[in-house]
Design a protein around this motif. Sequence first.
Motif, PDB file in Angstrom:
ATOM      1  N   GLY A   1      -1.251   4.422   0.519  1.00 45.82           N
ATOM      2  CA  GLY A   1      -0.787   3.270   1.274  1.00 45.82           C
ATOM      3  C   GLY A   1      -0.021   3.729   2.498  1.00 45.82           C
ATOM      4  N   SER A   2       0.634   2.802   3.160  1.00 47.84           N
ATOM      5  CA  SER A   2       1.416   3.159   4.341  1.00 47.84           C
ATOM      6  C   SER A   2       2.590   4.075   3.975  1.00 47.84           C
ATOM      7  N   TRP A   3       2.949   4.121   2.709  1.00 48.82           N
ATOM      8  CA  TRP A   3       4.051   4.934   2.210  1.00 48.82           C
ATOM      9  C   TRP A   3       3.630   6.389   1.944  1.00 48.82           C
TER      10      TRP A   3
ATOM     11  N   ILE B   1       2.681  10.744   8.413  1.00 49.63           N
ATOM     12  CA  ILE B   1       3.350  11.457   9.512  1.00 49.63           C
ATOM     13  C   ILE B   1       4.669  10.760   9.818  1.00 49.63           C
ATOM     14  N   LEU B   2       5.757  11.542   9.817  1.00 45.00           N
ATOM     15  CA  LEU B   2       7.098  11.009  10.021  1.00 45.00           C
ATOM     16  C   LEU B   2       7.704  11.554  11.306  1.00 45.00           C
TER      17      LEU B   2
ATOM     18  N   GLY C   1       5.647  13.753  13.849  1.00 44.96           N
ATOM     19  CA  GLY C   1       4.935  14.993  13.576  1.00 44.96           C
ATOM     20  C   GLY C   1       5.245  15.648  12.242  1.00 44.96           C
ATOM     21  N   PHE C   2       6.334  15.245  11.565  1.00 48.23           N
ATOM     22  CA  PHE C   2       6.692  15.855  10.286  1.00 48.23           C
ATOM     23  C   PHE C   2       5.850  15.281   9.149  1.00 48.23           C
ATOM     24  N   GLU C   3       5.503  16.148   8.188  1.00 47.39           N
ATOM     25  CA  GLU C   3       4.855  15.727   6.952  1.00 47.39           C
ATOM     26  C   GLU C   3       5.455  16.507   5.797  1.00 47.39           C
ATOM     27  N   ILE C   4       5.588  15.846   4.654  1.00 49.34           N
ATOM     28  CA  ILE C   4       6.151  16.461   3.454  1.00 49.34           C
ATOM     29  C   ILE C   4       5.142  16.345   2.322  1.00 49.34           C
TER      30      ILE C   4
ATOM     31  N   ALA D   1       6.356  21.522   0.571  1.00 47.07           N
ATOM     32  CA  ALA D   1       6.036  22.007   1.915  1.00 47.07           C
ATOM     33  C   ALA D   1       6.476  20.995   2.962  1.00 47.07           C
ATOM     34  N   LEU D   2       6.976  21.526   4.066  1.00 46.53           N
ATOM     35  CA  LEU D   2       7.355  20.718   5.224  1.00 46.53           C
ATOM     36  C   LEU D   2       6.591  21.250   6.432  1.00 46.53           C
ATOM     37  N   THR D   3       5.832  20.387   7.090  1.00 49.29           N
ATOM     38  CA  THR D   3       5.030  20.816   8.239  1.00 49.29           C
ATOM     39  C   THR D   3       5.365  19.972   9.463  1.00 49.29           C
ATOM     40  N   TYR D   4       5.138  20.566  10.632  1.00 47.19           N
ATOM     41  CA  TYR D   4       5.326  19.851  11.897  1.00 47.19           C
ATOM     42  C   TYR D   4       4.283  20.360  12.883  1.00 47.19           C
ATOM     43  N   GLY D   5       3.515  19.451  13.448  1.00 46.66           N
ATOM     44  CA  GLY D   5       2.451  19.889  14.338  1.00 46.66           C
ATOM     45  C   GLY D   5       2.283  19.016  15.561  1.00 46.66           C
TER      46      GLY D   5
END
Length: 390
Positions: free
Chosen positions: A114-116, A172-173, A176-179, A211-215
């Motif tokens: 979902g959007s969450w 995506i937060l 650009g951040f994703e957890i 994992a924490l990513t930023y792109g």
Amino acid sequence: MKRKLLTAVIASLTIGATSSALAGFPTVYGKVNVTLNKYDLEKLSAATGAGVVDELDNWSLESNASRIGIRGDFDITSDLKAIYKLEYGIDVDNGSGSNSREFNQRNIYGGFQGSWGTLFAGKNDSPLKLIQTNTVTQSDIDRFNDMPLADIGTYLVGENRPDNVIQYASPILLGGFEIAIAAIQGEETGVPVSATNKQDDDGFASGKSIALTYGKSSWYTAIAYDDNVALADTLRAVGEVTLGPVKIGAIYQTSEKHENVDVIGPFSTFIGSQNSPNPISEWDGSGAVANSFKEQEGYVINAAWKVAGPWTVKGQFGHSDTTPQQQPIATGVKYKDVAVDAIAAGVDYKLNDNAKLFAYYASVDTEGDNLVSTKSTQDKTYAVGFDLKF
């Protein structure tokens, strides 16, 4: 006229039925990756200081993480979707894998989105393993992923696909951040194996991976940590920057054996090709790396250059230092770290978005303590191959 009208009505009904079926219809996908490898592999003759002997010098047709799968989704409500994926590995060269079966389990799960974010349960690559894949810039920071002797799993721990996973991935937060967070269930038997392995862990999530990513379009960075995944605690950081036609990537990792030796379930870890030995276990004399190493530190530096048109040239250097958990000669004798240097270079020729031809060379040099051998082993391969996606 009546026949034409009847034909038009049947065609209209068929199209309508097909569109309705496709609305939640699964997608069949897969990949066939095959290489012809010329191997020159070495091994220690024995843990007696006798030196190195040739182990294998041959031509081998290899199937490298070839697979077939079914994935899809369907709407439950206007803001909730069900998702699923059933993916199996296939051995194109032999027709059956090491388990003597045509298929072996890869990533298989079901869940909701979902959007969450996304929540699913099943078997899947750990978040730590997945950070090497950069979906924003469409590249893999392991430039030779799945290639015999060249894949980073040849000399680094952490390439795990755990069972019994409950995993959450955020949208995506903050631009650009994703957890991603994976909770791995122990499912211990309750029957003690030894004084230190009591099999009595009844808590939630015996193993964890986060994992924490930023792109962005021209750069990507990520950091991940495994706690008791494949008996190891591992910290991995990756980064990639795009400078015109050139991508430059790096991986740094440190890992140690988890203090609690309880086995929390089986894992699928990359072992290279069927023919290539594990360079670290050649020196520590005790089998799979995840079950034998005490500590490990390593890094990877690489680059890919889109030279012109369909041509891409790429190179990669990797290094790891591993302290063995078990000693192969005499009790109480302390050995130095096992050092591995890995070099890979290759060229890709892109036929289209779903097909490419490629060639590469890989060399893995392994050196341990002089008490084991006065010489180092060197494994190398030359290969040509193709990659077809559908």
